[in-house]
Design a protein around this motif. Structure first.
Motif, PDB file in Angstrom:
ATOM      1  N   GLY A  30       2.797 -12.327   0.219  1.00  0.00           N
ATOM      2  CA  GLY A  30       3.935 -11.824   0.965  1.00  0.00           C
ATOM      3  C   GLY A  30       3.873 -10.340   1.248  1.00  0.00           C
ATOM      4  O   GLY A  30       4.743  -9.812   1.951  1.00  0.00           O
ATOM      5  N   ASP A  31       2.876  -9.651   0.708  1.00  0.00           N
ATOM      6  CA  ASP A  31       2.756  -8.224   0.987  1.00  0.00           C
ATOM      7  C   ASP A  31       2.045  -7.993   2.310  1.00  0.00           C
ATOM      8  O   ASP A  31       1.321  -8.860   2.804  1.00  0.00           O
ATOM      9  N   VAL A  32       2.272  -6.824   2.882  1.00  0.00           N
ATOM     10  CA  VAL A  32       1.662  -6.450   4.153  1.00  0.00           C
ATOM     11  C   VAL A  32       1.027  -5.076   4.017  1.00  0.00           C
ATOM     12  O   VAL A  32       1.292  -4.339   3.063  1.00  0.00           O
ATOM     13  N   VAL A  33       0.186  -4.719   4.981  1.00  0.00           N
ATOM     14  CA  VAL A  33      -0.398  -3.378   5.011  1.00  0.00           C
ATOM     15  C   VAL A  33       0.657  -2.378   5.485  1.00  0.00           C
ATOM     16  O   VAL A  33       1.771  -2.738   5.854  1.00  0.00           O
ATOM     17  N   ARG A  34       0.299  -1.116   5.472  1.00  0.00           N
ATOM     18  CA  ARG A  34       1.237  -0.072   5.900  1.00  0.00           C
ATOM     19  C   ARG A  34       1.778  -0.379   7.307  1.00  0.00           C
ATOM     20  O   ARG A  34       1.059  -0.850   8.176  1.00  0.00           O
ATOM     21  N   ALA A  35       3.033  -0.040   7.511  1.00  0.00           N
ATOM     22  CA  ALA A  35       3.700  -0.402   8.753  1.00  0.00           C
ATOM     23  C   ALA A  35       3.143   0.331   9.969  1.00  0.00           C
ATOM     24  O   ALA A  35       3.065  -0.229  11.056  1.00  0.00           O
ATOM     25  N   ILE A  62       1.381 -20.701  -5.401  1.00  0.00           N
ATOM     26  CA  ILE A  62       1.355 -19.367  -5.973  1.00  0.00           C
ATOM     27  C   ILE A  62       1.481 -18.359  -4.828  1.00  0.00           C
ATOM     28  O   ILE A  62       0.745 -18.440  -3.844  1.00  0.00           O
ATOM     29  N   ILE A  63       2.460 -17.464  -4.956  1.00  0.00           N
ATOM     30  CA  ILE A  63       2.674 -16.403  -3.968  1.00  0.00           C
ATOM     31  C   ILE A  63       2.482 -15.071  -4.679  1.00  0.00           C
ATOM     32  O   ILE A  63       3.209 -14.765  -5.638  1.00  0.00           O
ATOM     33  N   GLU A  64       1.509 -14.313  -4.245  1.00  0.00           N
ATOM     34  CA  GLU A  64       1.288 -12.989  -4.836  1.00  0.00           C
ATOM     35  C   GLU A  64       1.775 -11.915  -3.863  1.00  0.00           C
ATOM     36  O   GLU A  64       1.992 -12.171  -2.677  1.00  0.00           O
ATOM     37  N   MET A  65       1.882 -10.698  -4.363  1.00  0.00           N
ATOM     38  CA  MET A  65       2.411  -9.601  -3.554  1.00  0.00           C
ATOM     39  C   MET A  65       1.476  -8.391  -3.569  1.00  0.00           C
ATOM     40  O   MET A  65       1.930  -7.258  -3.379  1.00  0.00           O
ATOM     41  N   GLY A  66       0.163  -8.645  -3.741  1.00  0.00           N
ATOM     42  CA  GLY A  66      -0.760  -7.518  -3.798  1.00  0.00           C
ATOM     43  C   GLY A  66      -2.087  -7.754  -3.112  1.00  0.00           C
ATOM     44  O   GLY A  66      -3.036  -7.000  -3.343  1.00  0.00           O
ATOM     45  N   GLU A  67      -2.186  -8.754  -2.248  1.00  0.00           N
ATOM     46  CA  GLU A  67      -3.481  -9.058  -1.639  1.00  0.00           C
ATOM     47  C   GLU A  67      -4.013  -7.883  -0.829  1.00  0.00           C
ATOM     48  O   GLU A  67      -5.229  -7.639  -0.806  1.00  0.00           O
ATOM     49  N   GLU A  68      -3.116  -7.151  -0.185  1.00  0.00           N
ATOM     50  CA  GLU A  68      -3.560  -6.040   0.661  1.00  0.00           C
ATOM     51  C   GLU A  68      -4.019  -4.827  -0.153  1.00  0.00           C
ATOM     52  O   GLU A  68      -4.518  -3.856   0.414  1.00  0.00           O
ATOM     53  N   THR A  69      -3.860  -4.890  -1.459  1.00  0.00           N
ATOM     54  CA  THR A  69      -4.414  -3.853  -2.335  1.00  0.00           C
ATOM     55  C   THR A  69      -5.478  -4.424  -3.263  1.00  0.00           C
ATOM     56  O   THR A  69      -5.761  -3.866  -4.317  1.00  0.00           O
ATOM     57  N   GLY A  70      -6.061  -5.563  -2.869  1.00  0.00           N
ATOM     58  CA  GLY A  70      -7.151  -6.142  -3.650  1.00  0.00           C
ATOM     59  C   GLY A  70      -6.733  -7.187  -4.655  1.00  0.00           C
ATOM     60  O   GLY A  70      -7.491  -7.506  -5.577  1.00  0.00           O
ATOM     61  N   GLN A 112       0.815  -1.214   0.000  1.00  0.00           N
ATOM     62  CA  GLN A 112       0.000   0.000   0.000  1.00  0.00           C
ATOM     63  C   GLN A 112       0.851   1.269   0.000  1.00  0.00           C
ATOM     64  O   GLN A 112       0.309   2.368  -0.037  1.00  0.00           O
ATOM     65  N   ASP A 113       2.162   1.117   0.072  1.00  0.00           N
ATOM     66  CA  ASP A 113       3.062   2.260   0.149  1.00  0.00           C
ATOM     67  C   ASP A 113       4.124   2.124  -0.941  1.00  0.00           C
ATOM     68  O   ASP A 113       4.751   1.063  -1.068  1.00  0.00           O
ATOM     69  N   PRO A 114       4.361   3.173  -1.748  1.00  0.00           N
ATOM     70  CA  PRO A 114       5.359   3.081  -2.826  1.00  0.00           C
ATOM     71  C   PRO A 114       6.741   2.654  -2.345  1.00  0.00           C
ATOM     72  O   PRO A 114       7.489   2.026  -3.097  1.00  0.00           O
ATOM     73  N   ARG A 115       7.074   2.946  -1.107  1.00  0.00           N
ATOM     74  CA  ARG A 115       8.409   2.586  -0.622  1.00  0.00           C
ATOM     75  C   ARG A 115       8.596   1.076  -0.513  1.00  0.00           C
ATOM     76  O   ARG A 115       9.717   0.579  -0.440  1.00  0.00           O
ATOM     77  N   GLY A 116       7.502   0.329  -0.497  1.00  0.00           N
ATOM     78  CA  GLY A 116       7.610  -1.118  -0.385  1.00  0.00           C
ATOM     79  C   GLY A 116       7.791  -1.828  -1.705  1.00  0.00           C
ATOM     80  O   GLY A 116       8.058  -3.039  -1.728  1.00  0.00           O
ATOM     81  N   ARG A 117       7.670  -1.100  -2.806  1.00  0.00           N
ATOM     82  CA  ARG A 117       7.617  -1.759  -4.116  1.00  0.00           C
ATOM     83  C   ARG A 117       8.859  -2.607  -4.412  1.00  0.00           C
ATOM     84  O   ARG A 117       8.746  -3.747  -4.866  1.00  0.00           O
ATOM     85  N   ALA A 118      10.048  -2.075  -4.147  1.00  0.00           N
ATOM     86  CA  ALA A 118      11.265  -2.825  -4.449  1.00  0.00           C
ATOM     87  C   ALA A 118      11.356  -4.103  -3.621  1.00  0.00           C
ATOM     88  O   ALA A 118      11.967  -5.088  -4.054  1.00  0.00           O
ATOM     89  N   HIS A 119      10.753  -4.084  -2.457  1.00  0.00           N
ATOM     90  CA  HIS A 119      10.857  -5.240  -1.561  1.00  0.00           C
ATOM     91  C   HIS A 119       9.898  -6.365  -1.947  1.00  0.00           C
ATOM     92  O   HIS A 119      10.076  -7.504  -1.502  1.00  0.00           O
TER      93      HIS A 119
END
Length: 462
Positions: free
Chosen positions: A95-100, A157-165, A35-42
């Motif tokens: 593997g994604d998380v909501v804002r810290a 299957i591992i996705e990285m966007g569940e917290e953004t829908g 949910q935060d652009p700073r997390g994109r590279a991770h």
């Protein structure tokens, strides 16, 4: 020793020796905020540096995929095919998380450093969802180590966007049906009904969010000079919102009142113990003739997530020109996603609120899904867990929250079994998120036993 006993002994050593906690600490340290652009590279690093090495060491072949949606988060798939004649299990994690929310964690805790306090392991993603797919993967690994093979085919299957829908996930599944083909879906997310007792749920409530807006004029006008002369958009919006439910939240829109709370579903929900949320519940809220379990697992609920008019932090003596509310409907099967907002439009128009505008978010919309709780795979999983732990799991027809389960149940056509490894008081999506060590150890044993039983017995007959 039986396969089950050997594999469970290995998973106990994995937990008791500290490897589980070290694995989880590594995963939590990756700041994968979708949910935060700073997390994109991770997001990509989590798949490449954490997930792929773990899966490849277990004998899986991994592939990295671009999201079908431009700028969407990456996706990882992995497969271990031992024999095409064997049944195939598809599993999933995000593997994604909501804002810290770093500034809101209590003293001594930080989101991306796993911190142990008694039975709790704190960290963002510790409960949602990193611990959950870690438990399932390491449980499969214990079965492999016990007999040098898994005994069934496995895909992940591992996705990285569940917290953004889960952007792009449905399109990805539709475009890769052959690659993701399986016989059953087994994964983990969400909370148990009770911390000490496993839960199985077979679907999820759907969820759709939208704004209601009343825009009457540009700017605000003096409340003394114009009070009684200018319509108040906040007042209009308040009455429009109040028309959707009564004073205890019972829904008035006919199309939003489900018909899927059948006698069998009521029987399943009636067998559940009280919902252990850690929060005092309001007995006089929601549908009056339903039990608490029926209200959250068998019915629809409307919520106002936020409201604004004027400047709340510095109010002026002025009538605002506009007002807005962000709303959400959680809904069970039988409520059609495509008719939710049209039904709301009809309701508002019929009640004289034609000047209330509906703004669809276009994101975070999940359809409702539900597998028959009497499905043979549900009975198989429940019996396996009861044998391994000596306690029967709580069975839910669906989770109260929303998940991209339609990707697996509808697009891929699989029976879906979810075994959550967290609990309601874990502070999911909030500061101080944590997972319980005792729950994690029990979950590792339960999943190891389930995978061992699938290896030895195969899938149950329909």
């Amino acid at each position: 020793m039986t396969l089950n006993e050997t594999a469970c002994a290995r998973i106990e050593t994995y937990f008791d020796g500290g490897d589980f906690q070290r694995d989880l600490a590594t995963l939590v340290s990756r700041p994968t905020e979708s949910q935060d652009p700073r997390g994109r590279a991770h997001l990509k690093a989590y798949l490449e540096n954490d997930m792929a090495p773990m899966l490849e060491a277990m004998g899986f072949a991994c592939q990295f995929h671009d999201n079908p949606i431009p700028d969407g988060p990456p996706i990882l798939t992995a497969e271990r095919i031992e024999d095409p004649a064997l049944p195939t299990v598809l599993s999933y994690g995000h593997g994604d998380v909501v804002r810290a929310q770093e500034d809101q964690w209590r003293q001594g805790l930080t989101p991306f450093e796993l911190t142990e306090e008694g039975d709790r392991l704190y960290g963002r993603g510790a409960a949602d969802n990193k611990v959950q797919h870690l438990i399932n993967l390491r449980s499969m690994e214990a079965v492999i180590a016990a007999q040098k093979h898994l005994g069934f085919n496995a895909k992940v299957i591992i996705e990285m966007g569940e917290e953004t829908g889960s952007p792009g996930l449905k399109d990805f599944c539709a475009a890769n049906r052959d690659m993701l083909a399986a016989d059953v879906f087994i994964a983990s997310d969400g909370p148990r009904l009770r911390p000490s007792v496993p839960t199985i749920f077979t679907g999820a409530r759907g969820g759709v969010s939208f704004d209601l807006e009343v825009n009457l004029r540009d700017g605000a006008n003096h409340s003394g000079n114009f009070g009684g002369l200018l319509a108040d958009p906040a007042m209009i919006l308040a009455h429009a919102l109040a028309s959707i439910t009564d004073a205890r939240g019972q829904i008035h829109i006919p199309e939003w009142r489900p018909t899927s709370l059948t006698p069998r579903i009521r029987e399943v929900l009636g067998a559940l113990p009280p919902h252990d949320t850690g929060i005092d519940l309001d007995a006089d809220w929601g549908e009056a003739d339903l039990s608490p379990a029926e209200r959250v697992f068998g019915w629809n609920s409307f919520a106002i997530l936020a409201m604004t008019a004027g400047v709340p932090d510095a109010p002026l003596n002025a009538i605002a020109g506009s007002a807005r509310a962000t709303c959400q409907l959680r809904f069970v099967v039988g409520t059609e996603l495509g008719d939710i907002l049209p039904a709301l439009r009809r309701h508002l128009d019929q009640n004289g609120f034609g000047n209330v505008r509906i703004v669809e978010h276009g994101r975070n919309a999940f359809p409702a899904t539900r597998l028959d709780p009497d499905h043979p795979m549900v009975r198989f999983a429940a019996a396996s867990i009861e044998r391994s732990l000596g306690v029967a799991p709580d069975i839910l027809p669906n989770l109260g929250g929303s998940l991209p389960n339609d990707c697996f149940a509808e697009v891929l056509g699989l029976p879906t079994i979810w075994v959550p490894h967290s609990y309601a008081g874990c502070s999911q999506h909030a500061p101080n998120e944590h997972v319980l060590k005792s729950l994690s150890r029990q979950a590792l044993l339960a999943m190891t036993s389930l995978f061992a039983d699938l290896s030895g017995q195969g899938l149950p007959k329909e």
